[in-house]
Design an enzyme around this catalytic site. Structure first.
Site, PDB file in Angstrom:
ATOM      1  N   GLY A 204       3.553   5.903   9.198  1.00  0.00           N
ATOM      2  CA  GLY A 204       4.970   6.028   8.854  1.00  0.00           C
ATOM      3  C   GLY A 204       5.768   4.804   9.237  1.00  0.00           C
ATOM      4  N   ASN A 205       5.208   3.971  10.144  1.00  0.00           N
ATOM      5  CA  ASN A 205       5.866   2.720  10.515  1.00  0.00           C
ATOM      6  C   ASN A 205       5.599   1.611   9.510  1.00  0.00           C
ATOM      7  OD1 ASN A 205       5.430   3.683  13.779  1.00  0.00           O
ATOM      8  ND2 ASN A 205       7.397   2.859  13.146  1.00  0.00           N
ATOM      9  N   SER A 206       4.579   1.788   8.672  1.00  0.00           N
ATOM     10  CA  SER A 206       4.218   0.743   7.712  1.00  0.00           C
ATOM     11  C   SER A 206       5.413   0.344   6.856  1.00  0.00           C
ATOM     12  CB  SER A 206       3.106   1.236   6.794  1.00  0.00           C
ATOM     13  OG  SER A 206       1.855   1.153   7.427  1.00  0.00           O
TER      14      SER A 206
ATOM     15  N   ILE B 131      19.783 -18.569   2.313  1.00  0.00           N
ATOM     16  CA  ILE B 131      20.877 -18.954   3.203  1.00  0.00           C
ATOM     17  C   ILE B 131      20.369 -18.952   4.633  1.00  0.00           C
ATOM     18  CG2 ILE B 131      23.143 -18.282   4.087  1.00  0.00           C
ATOM     19  CD1 ILE B 131      23.682 -16.974   1.405  1.00  0.00           C
TER      20      ILE B 131
ATOM     21  N   ASP C 152      -0.135  -7.648   1.364  1.00  0.00           N
ATOM     22  CA  ASP C 152       0.354  -6.266   1.424  1.00  0.00           C
ATOM     23  C   ASP C 152       1.884  -6.253   1.495  1.00  0.00           C
ATOM     24  OD1 ASP C 152       0.456  -3.557   1.558  1.00  0.00           O
ATOM     25  OD2 ASP C 152      -0.745  -3.353   3.377  1.00  0.00           O
TER      26      ASP C 152
ATOM     27  N   HIS D 220       0.820  -1.214   0.000  1.00  0.00           N
ATOM     28  CA  HIS D 220       0.000   0.000   0.000  1.00  0.00           C
ATOM     29  C   HIS D 220       0.855   1.264   0.000  1.00  0.00           C
ATOM     30  CE1 HIS D 220       0.317  -0.281   4.560  1.00  0.00           C
ATOM     31  NE2 HIS D 220       0.481   1.025   4.398  1.00  0.00           N
TER      32      HIS D 220
END
Length: 439
Positions: free
Chosen positions: A301-303, A351, A230, A200
């Site tokens: 803003g943390n998304s 890995i 998402d 998003h």
């Protein structure tokens, strides 16, 4: 940018988009002035999906009402009543997604009557250049998977460090991402510049601006937008970026400490919040996938930023928060298992952190240079088993990066020998070679 759960619930389904699009096209009769929509690609022959449904291959053409391209002059004119997005994909190449419309706008007649919302196609001809997967998805992905070939996890090798150390090591791999009208966070998943974030945040953008913690600004091109979850992948040019390891959802424990790193709008960048895992499981209202519920604050803003466990592994992508009267402190992260399912399309052999830690080159050298680590090396006897602090660490020869500033118990087991045990203090940046049964 952080989505609220109610906002997710209001999003129209793909089938609703298709129904409106099909009805709009069916209403286009020969008597209505039509224009041609064209979608092309290099190379050609790519599958074209519009709002999630395959409609043809490139070069693709469709006759649509003129009102889809420009505002109609009368209330009787055909209008596009839904947004349109196209996905263009070809085997061996990255899939591109195009937001084809702008809107919504209100159609108001000269007499002031509102006839509802409409969208307009941005262009009559859309063209994309598809990039070979082999040139885009380079580098290595690190994942601590259950059922790994060696049967062990990277957490077995090292004690859980202090939270301050986890943050210090993880923060350089976190980025701030900015689009035209939105911003959020992301984190490196390879050393070659591939960054994971939320779809998003990336959807509708040609590219994003990536800002690193040291202030460096790089263009991040969108290389993958997941059709269902998402999740988006973007890439910046460069080498040797610090990157984070992924932890499987099956290893996440209810009540364990978690750390969210991101860039909340209106606050200081690369901020940290701490909480616990409240629950793990499906959350149909938020979308497909495994969701981790946490009380760590996930603000706008943390998304797209990482949700870390106590060992610095990414266990989720911070995605949304619950906004409801008299409810606070409930956030959700889409699990790293879902992210890994996307990455496995391009990196079929991730890995394991155990392999990285036991390797004498590449990532292990980076770790050995870490001021919070020291290295213990054992060269003989070959094939003997090494245990560190009670956990299996591999076979000799081994080079083991271990947490510095503390004691570790090293045990070596070999057929025909009694177990060899030593307790050693590891100094930061030091490299120590041990020779079992001779010391």
């Amino acid at each position: 940018m952080a989505l609220s759960l109610p906002a997710m619930l209001r999003m129209p389904s793909r089938s609703e988009y298709l129904l409106v699009f099909a009805l709009s096209v069916s209403l286009c009769s020969p008597s209505i002035r039509a224009d041609t929509l064209k979608i092309t690609s290099t190379p050609s022959g790519a599958t074209v999906e519009i709002n999630g449904v395959a409609v043809g291959t490139t070069p693709y053409e469709e006759q649509l009402p003129g009102g889809f391209f420009h505002k109609t002059k009368t209330a009787l004119g055909r209008r596009l009543q839904n947004p349109m997005a196209a996905r263009i994909g070809l085997a061996g190449y990255t899939t591109k997604e195009i937001q084809m419309t702008e809107g919504p706008m209100n159609w108001v007649s000269l007499k002031g009557h509102n006839h509802g919302e409409y969208w307009l196609l941005k262009l009559r001809h859309f063209h994309v250049d598809l990039d070979p997967i082999s040139k885009v998805f380079t580098g290595n992905v690190s994942a601590d998977l259950p059922g790994a070939e060696d049967g062990h996890h990277s957490s077995d090798l090292m004690p859980e460090p202090a939270i301050e150390d986890v943050i210090a090591r993880a923060k350089p791999a976190v980025v701030r991402l900015k689009g035209l009208n939105k911003s959020g966070s992301g984190f490196f998943v390879t050393e070659k510049g591939v960054i994971a974030t939320n779809a998003h945040l990336a959807r509708g953008e040609g590219s994003l601006l990536a800002i690193l913690p040291a202030g460096q600004q790089l263009t991040a091109n969108i290389i993958h937008l997941d059709a269902d979850r998402d999740i988006a992948l973007v890439k910046v040019e460069g080498d040797d970026f610090p990157y984070l390891s992924l932890g499987a959802a099956s290893n996440v424990r209810q009540g364990e400490t978690v750390i969210a790193i991101g860039n909340p709008g209106g606050a200081m960048p690369f901020a940290v919040t701490k909480g616990i895992v409240s629950a793990v499981g499906k959350l149909s209202a938020a979308g497909p996938g495994i969701w981790i519920q946490t009380d760590a604050n996930i603000n706008p803003g943390n998304s797209g930023g990482p949700l870390l466990n106590g060992r610095g592994q990414v266990i989720g992508i911070n995605t949304l928060k619950l906004e409801k009267r008299n409810v606070s402190g409930i956030g959700f992260a889409l699990s790293a298992t879902d992210l890994l399912s996307v990455l496995l399309k391009y990196y079929p052999d991730p890995i394991s952190p155990v392999t990285q830690l036991l390797s004498t080159s590449g990532f292990a050298k980076t770790l050995s240079a870490d001021p919070a680590l020291g290295t213990i090396e054992l060269l003989e006897p070959k094939d003997a088993e090494v245990y560190v602090d009670g956990k299996f660490a591999g076979d000799i020869p081994s080079s083991l990066p271990l947490a510095a500033g503390t004691y570790h118990v090293i045990v070596v087991k070999a057929t025909g020998h009694t177990d060899w045990t030593t307790r050693i203090y590891v100094f930061a940046g030091a490299h120590t070679t041990l020779t079992p049964w001779t010391e």
